[in-house]
Design a protein around this motif. Structure first.
Motif, PDB file in Angstrom:
ATOM      1  N   LEU A  25       0.826  -1.214   0.000  1.00  0.00           N
ATOM      2  CA  LEU A  25       0.000   0.000   0.000  1.00  0.00           C
ATOM      3  C   LEU A  25       0.854   1.254   0.000  1.00  0.00           C
ATOM      4  O   LEU A  25       0.550   2.232  -0.707  1.00  0.00           O
ATOM      5  N   LEU A  26       1.916   1.245   0.789  1.00  0.00           N
ATOM      6  CA  LEU A  26       2.809   2.407   0.824  1.00  0.00           C
ATOM      7  C   LEU A  26       3.557   2.565  -0.498  1.00  0.00           C
ATOM      8  O   LEU A  26       3.841   3.689  -0.928  1.00  0.00           O
ATOM      9  N   ALA A  27       3.850   1.454  -1.164  1.00  0.00           N
ATOM     10  CA  ALA A  27       4.499   1.514  -2.466  1.00  0.00           C
ATOM     11  C   ALA A  27       3.561   2.119  -3.506  1.00  0.00           C
ATOM     12  O   ALA A  27       4.016   2.832  -4.425  1.00  0.00           O
ATOM     13  N   PHE A  28       2.254   1.861  -3.372  1.00  0.00           N
ATOM     14  CA  PHE A  28       1.275   2.437  -4.283  1.00  0.00           C
ATOM     15  C   PHE A  28       1.200   3.958  -4.142  1.00  0.00           C
ATOM     16  O   PHE A  28       0.802   4.660  -5.076  1.00  0.00           O
ATOM     17  N   VAL A  29       1.560   4.451  -2.976  1.00  0.00           N
ATOM     18  CA  VAL A  29       1.627   5.902  -2.780  1.00  0.00           C
ATOM     19  C   VAL A  29       2.950   6.433  -3.323  1.00  0.00           C
ATOM     20  O   VAL A  29       3.007   7.494  -3.954  1.00  0.00           O
ATOM     21  N   ALA A  30       4.020   5.684  -3.084  1.00  0.00           N
ATOM     22  CA  ALA A  30       5.352   6.133  -3.485  1.00  0.00           C
ATOM     23  C   ALA A  30       5.509   6.219  -5.002  1.00  0.00           C
ATOM     24  O   ALA A  30       6.168   7.134  -5.520  1.00  0.00           O
ATOM     25  N   LEU A  31       4.916   5.261  -5.710  1.00  0.00           N
ATOM     26  CA  LEU A  31       5.101   5.213  -7.166  1.00  0.00           C
ATOM     27  C   LEU A  31       4.567   6.451  -7.883  1.00  0.00           C
ATOM     28  O   LEU A  31       5.313   7.103  -8.632  1.00  0.00           O
ATOM     29  N   PRO A  32       3.293   6.835  -7.679  1.00  0.00           N
ATOM     30  CA  PRO A  32       2.824   8.058  -8.363  1.00  0.00           C
ATOM     31  C   PRO A  32       3.497   9.315  -7.838  1.00  0.00           C
ATOM     32  O   PRO A  32       3.662  10.293  -8.584  1.00  0.00           O
ATOM     33  N   ALA A  33       3.915   9.295  -6.561  1.00  0.00           N
ATOM     34  CA  ALA A  33       4.623  10.458  -6.022  1.00  0.00           C
ATOM     35  C   ALA A  33       5.966  10.617  -6.712  1.00  0.00           C
ATOM     36  O   ALA A  33       6.398  11.738  -7.035  1.00  0.00           O
ATOM     37  N   ALA A  34       6.653   9.512  -6.945  1.00  0.00           N
ATOM     38  CA  ALA A  34       7.956   9.558  -7.605  1.00  0.00           C
ATOM     39  C   ALA A  34       7.838  10.015  -9.053  1.00  0.00           C
ATOM     40  O   ALA A  34       8.768  10.610  -9.608  1.00  0.00           O
ATOM     41  N   LYS A  35       6.685   9.737  -9.682  1.00  0.00           N
ATOM     42  CA  LYS A  35       6.459  10.152 -11.069  1.00  0.00           C
ATOM     43  C   LYS A  35       5.898  11.568 -11.159  1.00  0.00           C
ATOM     44  O   LYS A  35       5.701  12.080 -12.266  1.00  0.00           O
ATOM     45  N   GLY A  36       5.618  12.164 -10.014  1.00  0.00           N
ATOM     46  CA  GLY A  36       5.081  13.515  -9.999  1.00  0.00           C
ATOM     47  C   GLY A  36       3.585  13.583 -10.180  1.00  0.00           C
ATOM     48  O   GLY A  36       3.012  14.675 -10.289  1.00  0.00           O
ATOM     49  N   LYS A  37       2.920  12.452 -10.227  1.00  0.00           N
ATOM     50  CA  LYS A  37       1.474  12.421 -10.412  1.00  0.00           C
ATOM     51  C   LYS A  37       0.727  12.675  -9.103  1.00  0.00           C
ATOM     52  O   LYS A  37      -0.470  12.988  -9.128  1.00  0.00           O
ATOM     53  N   LEU A  38       1.417  12.504  -7.977  1.00  0.00           N
ATOM     54  CA  LEU A  38       0.820  12.770  -6.671  1.00  0.00           C
ATOM     55  C   LEU A  38       1.614  13.884  -6.018  1.00  0.00           C
ATOM     56  O   LEU A  38       2.821  13.763  -5.803  1.00  0.00           O
ATOM     57  N   LYS A  39       0.936  14.969  -5.714  1.00  0.00           N
ATOM     58  CA  LYS A  39       1.608  16.152  -5.195  1.00  0.00           C
ATOM     59  C   LYS A  39       2.104  15.940  -3.763  1.00  0.00           C
ATOM     60  O   LYS A  39       1.796  14.951  -3.106  1.00  0.00           O
ATOM     61  N   GLU A  40       2.854  16.919  -3.291  1.00  0.00           N
ATOM     62  CA  GLU A  40       3.526  16.811  -1.988  1.00  0.00           C
ATOM     63  C   GLU A  40       2.556  16.644  -0.830  1.00  0.00           C
ATOM     64  O   GLU A  40       2.695  15.719  -0.028  1.00  0.00           O
ATOM     65  N   THR A  41       1.561  17.537  -0.736  1.00  0.00           N
ATOM     66  CA  THR A  41       0.642  17.489   0.413  1.00  0.00           C
ATOM     67  C   THR A  41      -0.158  16.191   0.464  1.00  0.00           C
ATOM     68  O   THR A  41      -0.209  15.536   1.516  1.00  0.00           O
ATOM     69  N   PRO A  42      -0.796  15.763  -0.630  1.00  0.00           N
ATOM     70  CA  PRO A  42      -1.506  14.478  -0.592  1.00  0.00           C
ATOM     71  C   PRO A  42      -0.595  13.302  -0.260  1.00  0.00           C
ATOM     72  O   PRO A  42      -0.999  12.355   0.418  1.00  0.00           O
ATOM     73  N   THR A  43       0.645  13.382  -0.736  1.00  0.00           N
ATOM     74  CA  THR A  43       1.591  12.296  -0.443  1.00  0.00           C
ATOM     75  C   THR A  43       1.854  12.198   1.041  1.00  0.00           C
ATOM     76  O   THR A  43       1.826  11.094   1.623  1.00  0.00           O
ATOM     77  N   TYR A  44       2.132  13.332   1.694  1.00  0.00           N
ATOM     78  CA  TYR A  44       2.405  13.324   3.133  1.00  0.00           C
ATOM     79  C   TYR A  44       1.183  12.866   3.929  1.00  0.00           C
ATOM     80  O   TYR A  44       1.302  12.104   4.890  1.00  0.00           O
ATOM     81  N   ILE A  45       0.000  13.350   3.503  1.00  0.00           N
ATOM     82  CA  ILE A  45      -1.223  12.988   4.233  1.00  0.00           C
ATOM     83  C   ILE A  45      -1.517  11.505   4.101  1.00  0.00           C
ATOM     84  O   ILE A  45      -1.768  10.816   5.096  1.00  0.00           O
ATOM     85  N   LEU A  46      -1.506  11.000   2.867  1.00  0.00           N
ATOM     86  CA  LEU A  46      -1.797   9.582   2.628  1.00  0.00           C
ATOM     87  C   LEU A  46      -0.797   8.669   3.347  1.00  0.00           C
ATOM     88  O   LEU A  46      -1.180   7.684   3.981  1.00  0.00           O
ATOM     89  N   THR A  47       0.474   9.010   3.263  1.00  0.00           N
ATOM     90  CA  THR A  47       1.503   8.192   3.907  1.00  0.00           C
ATOM     91  C   THR A  47       1.347   8.180   5.410  1.00  0.00           C
ATOM     92  O   THR A  47       1.429   7.124   6.056  1.00  0.00           O
ATOM     93  N   THR A  48       1.102   9.342   5.997  1.00  0.00           N
ATOM     94  CA  THR A  48       0.949   9.440   7.449  1.00  0.00           C
ATOM     95  C   THR A  48      -0.271   8.669   7.932  1.00  0.00           C
ATOM     96  O   THR A  48      -0.211   7.948   8.943  1.00  0.00           O
ATOM     97  N   VAL A  49      -1.385   8.814   7.213  1.00  0.00           N
ATOM     98  CA  VAL A  49      -2.604   8.089   7.587  1.00  0.00           C
ATOM     99  C   VAL A  49      -2.372   6.578   7.520  1.00  0.00           C
ATOM    100  O   VAL A  49      -2.764   5.829   8.420  1.00  0.00           O
ATOM    101  N   LEU A  50      -1.736   6.133   6.446  1.00  0.00           N
ATOM    102  CA  LEU A  50      -1.468   4.696   6.295  1.00  0.00           C
ATOM    103  C   LEU A  50      -0.570   4.181   7.415  1.00  0.00           C
ATOM    104  O   LEU A  50      -0.804   3.098   7.966  1.00  0.00           O
ATOM    105  N   VAL A  51       0.452   4.943   7.755  1.00  0.00           N
ATOM    106  CA  VAL A  51       1.362   4.526   8.830  1.00  0.00           C
ATOM    107  C   VAL A  51       0.616   4.435  10.160  1.00  0.00           C
ATOM    108  O   VAL A  51       0.770   3.455  10.914  1.00  0.00           O
TER     109      VAL A  51
END
Length: 223
Positions: free
Chosen positions: A47-73
């Motif tokens: 699940l965390l990799a599914f967040v990391a992949l679009p973030a690394a490609k620039g398809k997921l912006k900074e704020t959503p990335t931090y929020i999604l990752t923190t919630v998942l953790v």
């Protein structure tokens, strides 16, 4: 890395994968590892990799990335901890599959009355096999038992060996009456290999032979 905010979910995914490997290693030496159940612990890393992949490609912006990752953790960390505890209890359940006999034997092979006497493997000529192993967990006792039918000649060979190794042998009923342990099966011959004298809790190993049914039973317990 161009999109540095992806480092956060990448690191968390790696940490989750390392935790999975640690738990898998921890339970790998169980008599009957629950690999199917253990694989579910890969889910946080995925699940965390599914967040990391679009973030690394620039398809997921900074704020959503931090929020999604923190919630998942925050959700997956306690859930994984609870699941690991449940997995521990599942792994500690009774094993009756004869495919795991050798692994169970490896656990008890050096115990008093077991070493050099109990079979390392289930004999090829064994029939009507019954096997059970219960690991010692919390206040529970460890119980190892193998029972099967064989030929009269094999039973005679076992009886000759066991008479040399046993501290006491004779009718099972007689031994139980002497030690106030209730009635036993009158047709079985008991070869008492070891007993520390404990009644409610204690360590014991013995072999029972039933000459009428050509059945032999190896039994070890430690409470």
């Amino acid at each position: 890395m161009k999109h540095k905010h992806a480092i956060y979910p990448i690191l968390m995914s790696i940490c989750a994968f390392v935790c999975f490997l640690a738990v898998a290693w921890l339970f790998s030496d169980a008599v009957q590892p629950r690999w199917g159940w253990t694989m579910l612990l890969l889910l946080p890393a995925v699940l965390l990799a599914f967040v990391a992949l679009p973030a690394a490609k620039g398809k997921l912006k900074e704020t959503p990335t931090y929020i999604l990752t923190t919630v998942l953790v925050l959700v997956l960390l306690p859930a994984s901890g609870l699941y690991t505890v449940i997995l521990g209890f599942l792994t500690a359940e009774e094993t009756t599959d004869i495919r795991y006999y050798t692994r169970a034997y490896e656990v008890v092979k050096d115990e008093d009355g077991v070493k050099g006497i109990f079979p390392e493997k289930i004999p090829a000529d064994a029939k009507d096999i019954e096997f059970s192993y219960m690991p010692q967990v919390l206040q529970g006792g460890e119980v190892f038992e193998l029972s099967y039918t064989t030929t009269a000649d094999k039973l005679s060979e076992w009886a000759t060996l066991l008479k040399k190794e046993a501290g006491w042998y004779g009718p099972d009923r007689e031994w139980r009456e002497i030690n106030h342990l209730g009635a036993g099966k009158t047709d079985e011959i008991r070869f008492q290999l070891y007993w520390d004298g404990g009644y409610n809790h204690g360590e014991m190993s013995c072999v029972l032979i039933d000459p009428d049914t050509y059945r032999i039973t190896f039994y070890y317990t430690d409470w």
